[in-house]
Write a protein that holds these residues in place. Sequence first.
Motif, PDB file in Angstrom:
ATOM      1  N   ARG A   1      -6.965  -9.735  -4.908  1.00  0.00           N
ATOM      2  CA  ARG A   1      -8.146 -10.014  -3.873  1.00  0.00           C
ATOM      3  C   ARG A   1      -7.862  -9.936  -2.379  1.00  0.00           C
ATOM      4  N   ALA A   2      -6.824 -10.196  -1.932  1.00  0.00           N
ATOM      5  CA  ALA A   2      -6.284  -9.908  -0.685  1.00  0.00           C
ATOM      6  C   ALA A   2      -6.278  -8.376  -0.267  1.00  0.00           C
ATOM      7  N   PHE A   3      -5.806  -7.532  -1.202  1.00  0.00           N
ATOM      8  CA  PHE A   3      -5.884  -6.000  -0.889  1.00  0.00           C
ATOM      9  C   PHE A   3      -7.225  -5.376  -0.655  1.00  0.00           C
ATOM     10  N   LYS A   4      -8.124  -5.913  -1.771  1.00  0.00           N
ATOM     11  CA  LYS A   4      -9.626  -5.304  -1.430  1.00  0.00           C
ATOM     12  C   LYS A   4     -10.091  -5.978  -0.436  1.00  0.00           C
ATOM     13  N   LYS A   5      -9.998  -7.265   0.150  1.00  0.00           N
ATOM     14  CA  LYS A   5     -10.296  -7.433   1.324  1.00  0.00           C
ATOM     15  C   LYS A   5      -9.902  -6.879   2.541  1.00  0.00           C
ATOM     16  N   HIS A   6      -8.663  -6.479   2.417  1.00  0.00           N
ATOM     17  CA  HIS A   6      -8.255  -5.979   3.773  1.00  0.00           C
ATOM     18  C   HIS A   6      -8.482  -4.322   3.745  1.00  0.00           C
ATOM     19  N   TYR A   7      -8.490  -3.697   2.565  1.00  0.00           N
ATOM     20  CA  TYR A   7      -8.392  -2.210   2.410  1.00  0.00           C
ATOM     21  C   TYR A   7      -9.808  -1.902   1.981  1.00  0.00           C
ATOM     22  N   GLY A   8     -10.654  -2.605   1.289  1.00  0.00           N
ATOM     23  CA  GLY A   8     -12.251  -2.440   0.772  1.00  0.00           C
ATOM     24  C   GLY A   8     -11.760  -1.674  -0.685  1.00  0.00           C
ATOM     25  N   GLN A   9     -10.627  -1.399  -1.044  1.00  0.00           N
ATOM     26  CA  GLN A   9     -10.195  -1.110  -2.617  1.00  0.00           C
ATOM     27  C   GLN A   9      -9.392  -2.113  -3.321  1.00  0.00           C
ATOM     28  N   THR A  10      -9.357  -1.969  -4.611  1.00  0.00           N
ATOM     29  CA  THR A  10      -8.633  -2.870  -5.367  1.00  0.00           C
ATOM     30  C   THR A  10      -7.151  -2.011  -5.349  1.00  0.00           C
ATOM     31  N   PRO A  11      -6.011  -2.400  -5.614  1.00  0.00           N
ATOM     32  CA  PRO A  11      -4.768  -1.728  -5.673  1.00  0.00           C
ATOM     33  C   PRO A  11      -5.059  -0.699  -6.677  1.00  0.00           C
ATOM     34  N   THR A  12      -5.438  -0.744  -7.697  1.00  0.00           N
ATOM     35  CA  THR A  12      -5.561   0.246  -8.715  1.00  0.00           C
ATOM     36  C   THR A  12      -6.546   1.366  -8.129  1.00  0.00           C
ATOM     37  N   GLU A  13      -7.786   1.086  -7.522  1.00  0.00           N
ATOM     38  CA  GLU A  13      -8.570   2.268  -6.914  1.00  0.00           C
ATOM     39  C   GLU A  13      -7.874   2.902  -5.901  1.00  0.00           C
ATOM     40  N   TYR A  14      -7.311   2.253  -5.007  1.00  0.00           N
ATOM     41  CA  TYR A  14      -6.583   2.887  -3.993  1.00  0.00           C
ATOM     42  C   TYR A  14      -5.430   3.880  -4.579  1.00  0.00           C
TER      43      TYR A  14
ATOM     44  N   GLY B   1      -4.066  10.115  -5.955  1.00  0.00           N
ATOM     45  CA  GLY B   1      -3.766  10.839  -6.831  1.00  0.00           C
ATOM     46  C   GLY B   1      -2.423  10.635  -7.680  1.00  0.00           C
ATOM     47  N   ALA B   2      -1.823   9.396  -7.442  1.00  0.00           N
ATOM     48  CA  ALA B   2      -0.914   8.740  -8.114  1.00  0.00           C
ATOM     49  C   ALA B   2      -1.367   8.472  -9.583  1.00  0.00           C
ATOM     50  N   ALA B   3      -0.181   8.247 -10.380  1.00  0.00           N
ATOM     51  CA  ALA B   3      -0.360   7.813 -11.811  1.00  0.00           C
ATOM     52  C   ALA B   3      -1.073   6.306 -11.735  1.00  0.00           C
ATOM     53  N   SER B   4      -1.892   6.335 -12.961  1.00  0.00           N
ATOM     54  CA  SER B   4      -2.243   4.899 -13.104  1.00  0.00           C
ATOM     55  C   SER B   4      -1.697   3.637 -13.234  1.00  0.00           C
ATOM     56  N   LEU B   5      -2.181   2.755 -12.620  1.00  0.00           N
ATOM     57  CA  LEU B   5      -1.273   1.311 -12.748  1.00  0.00           C
ATOM     58  C   LEU B   5      -1.516   0.449 -13.952  1.00  0.00           C
TER      59      LEU B   5
ATOM     60  N   ARG C   1       0.891  -1.175  -0.080  1.00  0.00           N
ATOM     61  CA  ARG C   1      -0.018   0.001   0.032  1.00  0.00           C
ATOM     62  C   ARG C   1       0.891   1.294   0.005  1.00  0.00           C
ATOM     63  N   LEU C   2       1.999   1.154   0.691  1.00  0.00           N
ATOM     64  CA  LEU C   2       2.938   2.467   0.797  1.00  0.00           C
ATOM     65  C   LEU C   2       3.499   2.645  -0.507  1.00  0.00           C
ATOM     66  N   ALA C   3       3.724   1.652  -1.291  1.00  0.00           N
ATOM     67  CA  ALA C   3       4.551   1.566  -2.664  1.00  0.00           C
ATOM     68  C   ALA C   3       3.391   1.838  -3.546  1.00  0.00           C
ATOM     69  N   LEU C   4       2.278   1.721  -3.438  1.00  0.00           N
ATOM     70  CA  LEU C   4       1.294   2.054  -4.270  1.00  0.00           C
ATOM     71  C   LEU C   4       0.735   3.627  -4.308  1.00  0.00           C
ATOM     72  N   ALA C   5       1.132   4.204  -3.098  1.00  0.00           N
ATOM     73  CA  ALA C   5       0.912   5.763  -2.749  1.00  0.00           C
ATOM     74  C   ALA C   5       2.201   6.619  -3.360  1.00  0.00           C
ATOM     75  N   SER C   6       3.126   5.765  -3.712  1.00  0.00           N
ATOM     76  CA  SER C   6       4.477   6.634  -3.788  1.00  0.00           C
ATOM     77  C   SER C   6       4.310   7.130  -5.508  1.00  0.00           C
ATOM     78  N   GLN C   7       4.852   8.332  -5.690  1.00  0.00           N
ATOM     79  CA  GLN C   7       4.556   9.154  -6.967  1.00  0.00           C
ATOM     80  C   GLN C   7       5.671   8.642  -8.017  1.00  0.00           C
ATOM     81  N   SER C   8       6.772   7.808  -7.452  1.00  0.00           N
ATOM     82  CA  SER C   8       8.029   7.545  -8.336  1.00  0.00           C
ATOM     83  C   SER C   8       8.272   6.210  -8.238  1.00  0.00           C
ATOM     84  N   GLY C   9       8.813   5.409  -9.347  1.00  0.00           N
ATOM     85  CA  GLY C   9       9.295   4.329  -9.293  1.00  0.00           C
ATOM     86  C   GLY C   9       8.519   3.273  -8.754  1.00  0.00           C
ATOM     87  N   ARG C  10       7.189   3.285  -9.182  1.00  0.00           N
ATOM     88  CA  ARG C  10       6.177   2.347  -8.669  1.00  0.00           C
ATOM     89  C   ARG C  10       6.055   1.321  -9.457  1.00  0.00           C
TER      90      ARG C  10
END
Length: 281
Positions: A244-257, A262-266, A215-224
């Motif tokens: 699936r594990a990410f959405k179950k834990h955080y309620g969003q898919t990695p892309t949605e998170y 505001g990070a660039a698209s995955l 999740r921290l890596a997903l929020a990073s603006q560089s080198g993702r």
Amino acid sequence: MAKVHGAAIADLHAASATRTADVPGGDQDLVAMYVVRRGAWTLGGPPGYGDQTVSAGQFLVRHLGGLTAFETTAHLTAKFLVLPPGELKPLLGTRAITGPADSAEMRLLTALTDMIHITVADLGPAGVEAAQGTLVELTKAVAKGRFDDVEPRLAPALAQAAKDLADRRLADPELSPAMLARELNVSVRTLHRAFAAVGEHVTTYIRHRRLHEARLALASQSGRLSISELAAHWQFADGSHFTRAFKKHYGQTPTEYARSTGAASLSPNRQPPGRGPAESA
């Protein structure tokens, strides 16, 4: 420094070298442990014994009948424990016991001292007494080179030591309850029992910590990394399992998170520069 009933724990950081002299009449009756992470600590020995040096990566525990001179190098980083002699003095006698600071027993003791530093201000009298008792039990384990793995007071320290070790190995494909148990010199059953005593599960802890780092890596603006690369790096079977594990834990898919931050698209399988198509784990 943290005081725990008749014990005390100090984390020491010295920029310059230090030297003291013997203290006449400095009679004491206590057990002291020195755990050196960087630099060296030279201790005056009791009458009839020479000086003893504790080098980086080593510990020394001994009974003290009086204050003695000591000398430290510059840039010392160490932990110093003072403990009541009651149960430890008969075990140690005149011996000074040394060994590696990363032994299984020392990992548990270090985890316990870190927990005490954080919680001591909130402990009531019973909690303070229990903390001291656990310090003594683990110091006995250090002196013996083994500990009583059914001693219930040691469960929180064992669970914390396992967490500390897991946090350093989160990207390691070998990380598992079996690996943690082996490193801490306990059975897998004992490890699971220690986590259960604090209301947790080993595998759940590892999964949640890996998800947190992803999740921290997903929020990073560089080198993702892409989703498949994140899945591989944090040891998920593939991008679908990770999602699936990410959405179950955080309620969003990695892309949605990622979008919500505001990070660039995955890209599910972004091709990094200089490499072939990204592979799923």
